[in-house]
Design an enzyme around this catalytic site. Structure first.
Site, PDB file in Angstrom:
ATOM      1  N   CYS A 127       3.879   5.915  -2.912  1.00 51.55           N
ATOM      2  CA  CYS A 127       4.339   6.428  -1.624  1.00 51.55           C
ATOM      3  C   CYS A 127       5.848   6.239  -1.482  1.00 51.55           C
ATOM      4  CB  CYS A 127       3.618   5.669  -0.522  1.00 51.55           C
ATOM      5  SG  CYS A 127       3.156   6.710   0.826  1.00 51.55           S
ATOM      6  N   ARG A 148      10.073  -0.410  -4.042  1.00 51.47           N
ATOM      7  CA  ARG A 148       8.889  -1.270  -4.086  1.00 51.47           C
ATOM      8  C   ARG A 148       8.958  -2.037  -5.392  1.00 51.47           C
ATOM      9  NH1 ARG A 148       3.810   1.907  -1.519  1.00 51.47           N
ATOM     10  NH2 ARG A 148       2.991  -0.200  -1.396  1.00 51.47           N
ATOM     11  N   ARG A 154      -4.036  11.186  -0.143  1.00 44.63           N
ATOM     12  CA  ARG A 154      -4.036   9.986  -0.995  1.00 44.63           C
ATOM     13  C   ARG A 154      -4.862   8.860  -0.364  1.00 44.63           C
ATOM     14  NH1 ARG A 154       1.162   7.524  -1.421  1.00 44.63           N
ATOM     15  NH2 ARG A 154      -0.149   5.986  -2.415  1.00 44.63           N
ATOM     16  N   ASP A 210       0.900  -0.364   7.501  1.00 50.04           N
ATOM     17  CA  ASP A 210       0.208   0.904   7.265  1.00 50.04           C
ATOM     18  C   ASP A 210      -0.240   1.586   8.562  1.00 50.04           C
ATOM     19  OD1 ASP A 210       0.602   0.662   4.580  1.00 50.04           O
ATOM     20  OD2 ASP A 210      -1.458   0.112   4.078  1.00 50.04           O
ATOM     21  N   LYS A 247      -9.559   2.506   0.611  1.00 46.86           N
ATOM     22  CA  LYS A 247      -8.731   2.822  -0.566  1.00 46.86           C
ATOM     23  C   LYS A 247      -8.147   1.539  -1.170  1.00 46.86           C
ATOM     24  CE  LYS A 247      -4.231   4.265   0.006  1.00 46.86           C
ATOM     25  NZ  LYS A 247      -3.287   3.438  -0.757  1.00 46.86           N
ATOM     26  N   ASN A 248      -7.602   0.688  -0.302  1.00 48.22           N
ATOM     27  CA  ASN A 248      -6.893  -0.485  -0.824  1.00 48.22           C
ATOM     28  C   ASN A 248      -7.833  -1.570  -1.350  1.00 48.22           C
ATOM     29  OD1 ASN A 248      -4.571   0.811  -0.241  1.00 48.22           O
ATOM     30  ND2 ASN A 248      -3.929  -0.517   1.446  1.00 48.22           N
TER      31      ASN A 248
HETATM   32  C1  UD1 Z   1      -0.271  -3.062  -0.412  1.00 51.89           C
HETATM   33  C2  UD1 Z   1      -1.029  -1.863   0.100  1.00 51.89           C
HETATM   34  C3  UD1 Z   1      -0.144  -1.005   0.997  1.00 51.89           C
HETATM   35  C4  UD1 Z   1       0.455  -1.856   2.097  1.00 51.89           C
HETATM   36  C5  UD1 Z   1       1.129  -3.116   1.540  1.00 51.89           C
HETATM   37  C6  UD1 Z   1       1.590  -4.070   2.615  1.00 51.89           C
HETATM   38  C7  UD1 Z   1      -2.569  -1.398  -1.698  1.00 51.89           C
HETATM   39  C8  UD1 Z   1      -3.010  -0.435  -2.728  1.00 51.89           C
HETATM   40  N1  UD1 Z   1      -1.467  -1.064  -1.023  1.00 51.89           N
HETATM   41  O1  UD1 Z   1       0.811  -2.558  -1.191  1.00 51.89           O
HETATM   42  O2  UD1 Z   1      -0.951   0.030   1.550  1.00 51.89           O
HETATM   43  O3  UD1 Z   1       1.420  -1.096   2.792  1.00 51.89           O
HETATM   44  O4  UD1 Z   1       0.203  -3.827   0.698  1.00 51.89           O
HETATM   45  O5  UD1 Z   1       0.542  -4.451   3.421  1.00 51.89           O
HETATM   46  O6  UD1 Z   1      -3.223  -2.380  -1.440  1.00 51.89           O
HETATM   47  N2  UD1 Z   1       7.533  -6.964  -2.880  1.00 51.89           N
HETATM   48  C9  UD1 Z   1       8.557  -7.475  -3.643  1.00 51.89           C
HETATM   49  N3  UD1 Z   1       8.313  -7.717  -4.973  1.00 51.89           N
HETATM   50  C10 UD1 Z   1       7.099  -7.481  -5.537  1.00 51.89           C
HETATM   51  C11 UD1 Z   1       6.052  -6.965  -4.726  1.00 51.89           C
HETATM   52  C12 UD1 Z   1       6.299  -6.711  -3.394  1.00 51.89           C
HETATM   53  O7  UD1 Z   1       9.659  -7.697  -3.174  1.00 51.89           O
HETATM   54  O8  UD1 Z   1       6.929  -7.745  -6.724  1.00 51.89           O
HETATM   55  C13 UD1 Z   1       7.789  -6.685  -1.444  1.00 51.89           C
HETATM   56  C14 UD1 Z   1       7.689  -5.201  -1.131  1.00 51.89           C
HETATM   57  O9  UD1 Z   1       8.900  -4.537  -1.366  1.00 51.89           O
HETATM   58  C15 UD1 Z   1       7.331  -5.234   0.325  1.00 51.89           C
HETATM   59  C16 UD1 Z   1       6.456  -6.467   0.463  1.00 51.89           C
HETATM   60  O10 UD1 Z   1       6.749  -7.272  -0.686  1.00 51.89           O
HETATM   61  O11 UD1 Z   1       8.486  -5.434   1.104  1.00 51.89           O
HETATM   62  C17 UD1 Z   1       4.984  -6.191   0.535  1.00 51.89           C
HETATM   63  O12 UD1 Z   1       4.549  -5.541  -0.622  1.00 51.89           O
HETATM   64  P1  UD1 Z   1       3.102  -5.775  -1.234  1.00 51.89           P
HETATM   65  O13 UD1 Z   1       2.331  -6.698  -0.352  1.00 51.89           O
HETATM   66  O14 UD1 Z   1       3.226  -6.104  -2.658  1.00 51.89           O
HETATM   67  O15 UD1 Z   1       2.488  -4.320  -1.080  1.00 51.89           O
HETATM   68  P2  UD1 Z   1       1.645  -3.532  -2.137  1.00 51.89           P
HETATM   69  O16 UD1 Z   1       0.699  -4.445  -2.846  1.00 51.89           O
HETATM   70  O17 UD1 Z   1       2.536  -2.667  -2.941  1.00 51.89           O
END
Ligand code: UD1
Length: 417
Positions: free
Chosen positions: A116, A121, A397, A305, A22-23
């Site tokens: 989720c 986030r 999902r 995850d 998925k990711n």
């Molecule tokens: C992706 C994965 C998700 C996984 C996560 C962490 C996809 C579709 N989803 O989500 O399944 O759980 O990586 O491995 O690939 N953060 C900020 N500011 C931002 C962005 C992120 O503070 O602009 C923080 C988030 O709150 C979190 C951390 O960074 O604490 C990791 O988030 P991120 O790596 O961005 O996860 P996703 O890309 O949303």
């Protein structure tokens, strides 16, 4: 609303093939809007999040169709750069459209994302990264407006290696003149897969899988046929399920290198694991030892995850375990549900202390989010008696009819509507 009814107490034995991730699929589908030709995605697993992404692409004007398991995307006629709240509330990954829309149309209007239910986030890293490439961004009335008419190549320093921000900045920079460098980039395998996808279309991205990624601008991307990587989280979920339920399972079409953190923990707890090419075989014959400490971290650390699933395993292991969740602050929601099943868990902020019990008991529980839902299925398979899981739409999902795979291995799970 569908529910799962699980009759517990069955061991898991057999062979299961792992589907595409998925990711990996979500950013790849988003990126396909940047392509001049036709993109064919082989083995496109139809998770509900993927189906939403296909709807978003269609809404933007792309022609999408499935032929068996292949998704065919023709973005030549895409003519919109606006994504409404209707989609972004349902799938957080709609935020991955920011980079591709900026690259293709130099403009994007995207409603704030949902997804989720695992804590706040934020998307500040996406925004700051794009701004440092001279993209003008305004946030008003629940929308993010981007004007990338004067986008430049340059350097982006991420304060944290965010997966989504890394992917967005890569995609936004594919058509920029010159070279863009991302420092402190996320190293997840799905980012490497996105790099391979872009390069197969004629892009010039280098360094994914390390913390420094460079993107040399190209004029256009051409059509291709591509097969994304397999899902390391589904692999991990099934390995943990077998470790918890006992038995012997062989997972095929998987990349063992993508799950080294989990495999090491499962070996510590007493599982026998064999690796051969794209196969992982796990055998668990008795109650496992607790893993004293597990801490979620960006890749290659232990994945957030898989935290709910490994937490579930700890509830029935011998001893005490501490789990620290460093990525998403409210990702311990499974604990109230597992407690209903007899688990002994204490939560303090980002830490869970789990005292293993001899058995869990069937109960009526509710999936609070995608991965907790998977954890509850594992609990249901191991529990004495019957477990009902509500709100299983969360699980769909990111898992493809999970009950079919687990029933093939010997579980007794019914989907009731
Ligand atoms: C992706 C994965 C998700 C996984 C996560 C962490 C996809 C579709 N989803 O989500 O399944 O759980 O990586 O491995 O690939 N953060 C900020 N500011 C931002 C962005 C992120 O503070 O602009 C923080 C988030 O709150 C979190 C951390 O960074 O604490 C990791 O988030 P991120 O790596 O961005 O996860 P996703 O890309 O949303």
């Amino acid at each position: 609303m569908e529910t799962f009814l699980i009759k517990g107490g069955t061991a898991l034995n057999g062979v299961v093939k792992i589907p595409t991730a998925k990711n990996a699929l979500l950013p790849i589908l988003a990126c396909s809007i940047m392509c001049d030709g036709v993109v064919v995605i082989n083995d496109c697993s139809r998770y509900t999040d993927v189906n939403y992404m296909v709807k978003i692409l269609t809404e933007l004007g792309a022609k999408c169709s499935f032929e068996n398991d292949c998704l065919i995307i023709d973005s030549s006629c895409a003519d919109k750069f606006f994504i409404s709240e209707e989609y972004t509330k349902k799938v957080r990954s709609s935020i991955f459209m920011l980079g591709p829309l900026i690259a293709r149309f130099k403009h994007a209007k995207v409603a704030y994302p949902g997804g989720c239910n695992i804590g706040t986030r934020p998307i500040d890293l996406h925004i700051k990264g794009l701004q440092s490439l001279n993209v003008k961004i305004e946030e008003k009335h629940g929308y993010i407006f981007c004007d990338a008419t004067n986008i430049l190549s340059g350097e982006v320093h991420l304060d944290f290696p965010s997966v989504g921000a890394t992917e967005n900045i890569i995609m936004a920079s594919v058509f920029s003149k010159g070279t863009t460098t991302i420092y402190n980039a996320a190293k997840e395998p799905e980012i490497e897969d996105l790099q391979n996808f872009i390069n197969a279309m004629g892009g010039k991205v280098c360094g994914a899988g390390t913390s420094t990624i460079t993107i040399e601008g190209v004029k256009k991307l051409h059509g291709i046929t591509y097969t994304p990587i397999s899902d390391r989280i589904i692999t991990g979920t099934y390995l943990i399920a077998c470790a918890a339920a006992s038995g012997k399972v062989c997972l095929t079409n998987t990349n063992p290198n993508h799950n080294t953190a989990l495999i090491s923990k499962l070996k510590q707890s007493g599982c026998k694991i064999q690796i051969k090419n794209d196969k992982i075989t796990l055998e668990a014959t008795h109650r496992l030892k607790s893993i004293s400490k597990i801490e979620t971290l960006p890749y290659p650390g232990f994945p957030t995850d898989l935290q709910s699933q490994i937490l579930t395993l700890q509830t029935i292991s011998k001893g005490t375990s501490v789990i620290i969740e460093n990525l998403f602050e409210t990702r311990f929601k499974i604990y109230t549900e597992l407690t209903k099943m007899g688990a002994d868990i204490i939560i303090k902020d980002r830490m869970a202390l789990i005292n293993g019990v001899k058995a869990l008991y069937g109960a009526n529980v509710t999936a609070p989010d995608l991965r907790s839902g998977a954890g509850l299925i594992i609990a249901g398979i191991c529990a004495e008696g019957y477990t009902t899981i509500n709100d299983i739409y969360h699980i769909d999902r990111g898992y493809l009819k999970i009950e079919n795979d687990l029933n093939l291995l010997g579980a007794d799970i019914k989907r009731l509507s």
